[in-house]
Motif scaffolding. Structure first.
Motif, PDB file in Angstrom:
ATOM      1  N   LYS A 179      40.859  47.608  23.356  1.00 44.29           N
ATOM      2  CA  LYS A 179      40.093  47.272  22.159  1.00 44.29           C
ATOM      3  C   LYS A 179      38.598  47.389  22.475  1.00 44.29           C
ATOM      4  O   LYS A 179      38.197  47.256  23.636  1.00 44.29           O
ATOM      5  N   PRO A 180      37.770  47.590  21.474  1.00 38.75           N
ATOM      6  CA  PRO A 180      36.319  47.649  21.725  1.00 38.75           C
ATOM      7  C   PRO A 180      35.804  46.408  22.452  1.00 38.75           C
ATOM      8  O   PRO A 180      34.878  46.528  23.271  1.00 38.75           O
ATOM      9  N   GLU A 181      36.386  45.266  22.200  1.00 39.99           N
ATOM     10  CA  GLU A 181      35.934  44.038  22.863  1.00 39.99           C
ATOM     11  C   GLU A 181      36.314  43.986  24.343  1.00 39.99           C
ATOM     12  O   GLU A 181      35.897  43.069  25.052  1.00 39.99           O
ATOM     13  N   ASP A 182      37.074  44.957  24.822  1.00 40.76           N
ATOM     14  CA  ASP A 182      37.363  45.055  26.257  1.00 40.76           C
ATOM     15  C   ASP A 182      36.240  45.780  27.000  1.00 40.76           C
ATOM     16  O   ASP A 182      36.269  45.851  28.234  1.00 40.76           O
ATOM     17  N   THR A 183      35.274  46.313  26.276  1.00 38.67           N
ATOM     18  CA  THR A 183      34.145  47.004  26.899  1.00 38.67           C
ATOM     19  C   THR A 183      33.381  46.050  27.802  1.00 38.67           C
ATOM     20  O   THR A 183      32.945  44.978  27.366  1.00 38.67           O
ATOM     21  N   ALA A 184      33.241  46.430  29.067  1.00 35.97           N
ATOM     22  CA  ALA A 184      32.585  45.569  30.053  1.00 35.97           C
ATOM     23  C   ALA A 184      32.541  46.295  31.388  1.00 35.97           C
ATOM     24  O   ALA A 184      33.180  47.342  31.563  1.00 35.97           O
ATOM     25  N   VAL A 185      31.805  45.721  32.314  1.00 26.66           N
ATOM     26  CA  VAL A 185      31.920  46.120  33.716  1.00 26.66           C
ATOM     27  C   VAL A 185      33.026  45.270  34.317  1.00 26.66           C
ATOM     28  O   VAL A 185      32.999  44.038  34.189  1.00 26.66           O
ATOM     29  N   TYR A 186      33.970  45.923  34.966  1.00 27.21           N
ATOM     30  CA  TYR A 186      35.107  45.228  35.564  1.00 27.21           C
ATOM     31  C   TYR A 186      34.917  45.132  37.078  1.00 27.21           C
ATOM     32  O   TYR A 186      34.616  46.141  37.733  1.00 27.21           O
ATOM     33  N   TYR A 187      35.120  43.927  37.586  1.00 23.67           N
ATOM     34  CA  TYR A 187      34.943  43.651  39.004  1.00 23.67           C
ATOM     35  C   TYR A 187      36.249  43.155  39.606  1.00 23.67           C
ATOM     36  O   TYR A 187      36.961  42.361  38.982  1.00 23.67           O
ATOM     37  N   CYS A 188      36.528  43.598  40.833  1.00 24.50           N
ATOM     38  CA  CYS A 188      37.623  42.965  41.559  1.00 24.50           C
ATOM     39  C   CYS A 188      37.042  42.031  42.613  1.00 24.50           C
ATOM     40  O   CYS A 188      35.883  42.178  43.032  1.00 24.50           O
ATOM     41  N   ALA A 189      37.854  41.081  43.015  1.00 26.12           N
ATOM     42  CA  ALA A 189      37.401  40.065  43.958  1.00 26.12           C
ATOM     43  C   ALA A 189      38.559  39.625  44.834  1.00 26.12           C
ATOM     44  O   ALA A 189      39.726  39.703  44.424  1.00 26.12           O
ATOM     45  N   ALA A 190      38.230  39.172  46.038  1.00 24.23           N
ATOM     46  CA  ALA A 190      39.226  38.718  47.004  1.00 24.23           C
ATOM     47  C   ALA A 190      38.984  37.256  47.377  1.00 24.23           C
ATOM     48  O   ALA A 190      37.842  36.866  47.662  1.00 24.23           O
ATOM     49  N   ASP A 191      40.053  36.497  47.369  1.00 19.43           N
ATOM     50  CA  ASP A 191      40.026  35.091  47.799  1.00 19.43           C
ATOM     51  C   ASP A 191      40.505  35.049  49.240  1.00 19.43           C
ATOM     52  O   ASP A 191      41.684  35.261  49.505  1.00 19.43           O
ATOM     53  N   ALA A 192      39.595  34.766  50.167  1.00 21.95           N
ATOM     54  CA  ALA A 192      39.892  34.953  51.581  1.00 21.95           C
ATOM     55  C   ALA A 192      40.582  33.758  52.240  1.00 21.95           C
ATOM     56  O   ALA A 192      40.514  33.607  53.463  1.00 21.95           O
ATOM     57  N   ARG A 193      41.231  32.932  51.448  1.00 20.40           N
ATOM     58  CA  ARG A 193      42.062  31.860  52.013  1.00 20.40           C
ATOM     59  C   ARG A 193      43.484  32.388  52.068  1.00 20.40           C
ATOM     60  O   ARG A 193      44.123  32.548  51.026  1.00 20.40           O
ATOM     61  N   PRO A 194      43.990  32.664  53.262  1.00 21.11           N
ATOM     62  CA  PRO A 194      45.247  33.412  53.368  1.00 21.11           C
ATOM     63  C   PRO A 194      46.476  32.665  52.858  1.00 21.11           C
ATOM     64  O   PRO A 194      46.570  31.447  52.995  1.00 21.11           O
ATOM     65  N   LEU A 195      47.362  33.440  52.268  1.00 19.27           N
ATOM     66  CA  LEU A 195      48.718  33.010  51.903  1.00 19.27           C
ATOM     67  C   LEU A 195      48.749  31.876  50.880  1.00 19.27           C
ATOM     68  O   LEU A 195      49.712  31.109  50.825  1.00 19.27           O
ATOM     69  N   ARG A 196      47.715  31.786  50.044  1.00 23.63           N
ATOM     70  CA  ARG A 196      47.727  30.771  48.993  1.00 23.63           C
ATOM     71  C   ARG A 196      48.773  31.123  47.953  1.00 23.63           C
ATOM     72  O   ARG A 196      48.931  32.285  47.569  1.00 23.63           O
ATOM     73  N   LEU A 197      49.450  30.116  47.454  1.00 26.13           N
ATOM     74  CA  LEU A 197      50.463  30.314  46.423  1.00 26.13           C
ATOM     75  C   LEU A 197      49.923  30.010  45.038  1.00 26.13           C
ATOM     76  O   LEU A 197      50.626  30.177  44.042  1.00 26.13           O
ATOM     77  N   VAL A 198      48.663  29.560  44.992  1.00 18.10           N
ATOM     78  CA  VAL A 198      48.042  29.250  43.705  1.00 18.10           C
ATOM     79  C   VAL A 198      47.273  30.468  43.235  1.00 18.10           C
ATOM     80  O   VAL A 198      46.522  31.083  43.997  1.00 18.10           O
ATOM     81  N   VAL A 199      47.439  30.819  41.977  1.00 20.43           N
ATOM     82  CA  VAL A 199      46.687  31.934  41.413  1.00 20.43           C
ATOM     83  C   VAL A 199      45.328  31.404  40.982  1.00 20.43           C
ATOM     84  O   VAL A 199      45.245  30.449  40.215  1.00 20.43           O
ATOM     85  N   VAL A 200      44.280  32.047  41.476  1.00 20.07           N
ATOM     86  CA  VAL A 200      42.925  31.519  41.307  1.00 20.07           C
ATOM     87  C   VAL A 200      42.226  32.198  40.133  1.00 20.07           C
ATOM     88  O   VAL A 200      42.146  33.427  40.079  1.00 20.07           O
ATOM     89  N   ARG A 201      41.709  31.384  39.211  1.00 19.87           N
ATOM     90  CA  ARG A 201      41.008  31.896  38.036  1.00 19.87           C
ATOM     91  C   ARG A 201      39.498  31.692  38.128  1.00 19.87           C
ATOM     92  O   ARG A 201      38.762  32.254  37.335  1.00 19.87           O
ATOM     93  N   THR A 202      39.051  30.899  39.082  1.00 18.40           N
ATOM     94  CA  THR A 202      37.654  30.486  39.125  1.00 18.40           C
ATOM     95  C   THR A 202      36.849  31.409  40.017  1.00 18.40           C
ATOM     96  O   THR A 202      37.192  31.627  41.171  1.00 18.40           O
ATOM     97  N   MET A 203      35.732  31.910  39.490  1.00 18.64           N
ATOM     98  CA  MET A 203      34.909  32.872  40.243  1.00 18.64           C
ATOM     99  C   MET A 203      34.434  32.317  41.569  1.00 18.64           C
ATOM    100  O   MET A 203      34.379  33.036  42.564  1.00 18.64           O
ATOM    101  N   THR A 204      34.078  31.050  41.582  1.00 17.28           N
ATOM    102  CA  THR A 204      33.488  30.469  42.792  1.00 17.28           C
ATOM    103  C   THR A 204      34.470  30.400  43.950  1.00 17.28           C
ATOM    104  O   THR A 204      34.069  30.191  45.091  1.00 17.28           O
TER     105      THR A 204
END
Length: 127
Positions: free
Chosen positions: A87-112
């Motif tokens: 959709k037009p509202e999907d227009t953006a710069v898309y970034y990928c990111a890595a959470d460097a705490r190994p083997l976490r079972l929680v899916v992380v939504r927070t940028m920090t």
């Protein structure tokens, strides 16, 4: 250190599809949770999708649920974002990111909670 490079962005008409890739180097990310975020002009960066290290658990923003799919290939050290019915509202710069705490079972939504970020890839959806 982990370097992340996004690719696959571009211009597409509404209703179309794109597949973003995020290739990691410097260290394997196979034990790290990975996420996709986006930032539209004049807006704050927002969460899009995330996946745990094994690929066995994912979470999506409500705005993309049912249209986007996050996946990973740990053998290739790469994470993907398949984007359908754009959709037009999907227009953006898309970034990928890595959470460097190994083997976490929680899916992380927070940028920090993400430690490494790519430079982003532009996605433009025209109406």
């Amino acid at each position: 250190q982990v370097q992340l490079v996004e690719s696959g962005g571009g211009w597409v008409q509404a209703g179309g599809s794109l597949r973003l890739s995020c290739a990691a180097s410097g260290r394997t990310v196979s034990n790290y949770g990975m996420g996709w975020f986006r930032q539209a002009p004049g807006k704050e960066r927002e969460f899009v999708a995330a996946i745990i290290w094994s690929g066995g658990r994912t979470v999506y923003a409500d705005s993309v649920k049912g249209r986007f799919t996050i996946s990973r290939d740990n053998a290739k050290n790469t994470v993907y974002l398949q984007m359908n019915t754009l959709k037009p509202e999907d227009t953006a710069v898309y970034y990928c990111a890595a959470d460097a705490r190994p083997l976490r079972l929680v899916v992380v939504r927070t940028m920090t909670q993400y430690d490494y970020w790519g430079q982003g890839t532009q996605v433009t959806v025209s109406s």
